[in-house]
Design a protein around this motif. Sequence first.
Motif, mmCIF file in Angstrom:
data_model
loop_
_atom_site.group_PDB
_atom_site.id
_atom_site.type_symbol
_atom_site.label_atom_id
_atom_site.label_comp_id
_atom_site.label_asym_id
_atom_site.label_seq_id
_atom_site.Cartn_x
_atom_site.Cartn_y
_atom_site.Cartn_z
ATOM 1 N N LYS A 1 40.052 55.349 45.165
ATOM 2 C CA LYS A 1 40.175 55.188 46.620
ATOM 3 C C LYS A 1 41.270 56.110 47.160
ATOM 4 O O LYS A 1 41.086 56.765 48.195
ATOM 5 C CB LYS A 1 40.497 53.739 46.962
ATOM 6 C CG LYS A 1 40.666 53.496 48.444
ATOM 7 C CD LYS A 1 41.030 52.054 48.733
ATOM 8 C CE LYS A 1 41.305 51.863 50.205
ATOM 9 N NZ LYS A 1 41.856 50.548 50.494
ATOM 10 N N GLU B 1 40.877 59.075 49.957
ATOM 11 C CA GLU B 1 41.666 59.104 51.187
ATOM 12 C C GLU B 1 42.500 60.377 51.306
ATOM 13 O O GLU B 1 42.618 60.938 52.390
ATOM 14 C CB GLU B 1 42.531 57.863 51.279
ATOM 15 C CG GLU B 1 41.706 56.614 51.539
ATOM 16 C CD GLU B 1 42.506 55.337 51.552
ATOM 17 O OE1 GLU B 1 43.705 55.362 51.202
ATOM 18 O OE2 GLU B 1 41.926 54.302 51.917
ATOM 19 N N LYS C 1 37.869 59.279 54.436
ATOM 20 C CA LYS C 1 38.265 57.876 54.382
ATOM 21 C C LYS C 1 37.173 57.016 53.742
ATOM 22 O O LYS C 1 36.008 57.184 54.028
ATOM 23 C CB LYS C 1 38.582 57.341 55.762
ATOM 24 C CG LYS C 1 39.712 58.078 56.436
ATOM 25 C CD LYS C 1 41.000 57.949 55.664
ATOM 26 C CE LYS C 1 42.120 58.689 56.347
ATOM 27 N NZ LYS C 1 43.247 58.927 55.539
#
Length: 106
Positions: free
Chosen positions: A95, A99, A104
């Motif tokens: 993740k 990001e 995102k």
Amino acid sequence: MYGIDVVYTHGVTQRLAVAEGLEYANTFANYKGMETVEAVDRLLSGYTELHPFERAQLGSMAFSTAEEAISILPSLETKILLDHQALQGLLDELKDLRETDGNKAL
């Protein structure tokens, strides 16, 4: 529309839509930068107890939780070196890479 003209032996020409496929891939890619893709590959390659299919799915599915990943990939439950906490740590690292890549997570 961009594409490739393919002429078959019986004389029929068909245009294969390359641009549409490329646009789809770019739209739904979790990782867009080559450096990020390489970082994901290095990270997942370290988990040698995982089958290549499992590594590919972990890299592409953008799971939020270990429970979610296991529900889709039940084989993860049986991996000796990958407990729920370690799996969650891996998902968190993925993740973070998504990001920092400017894409995102969902």
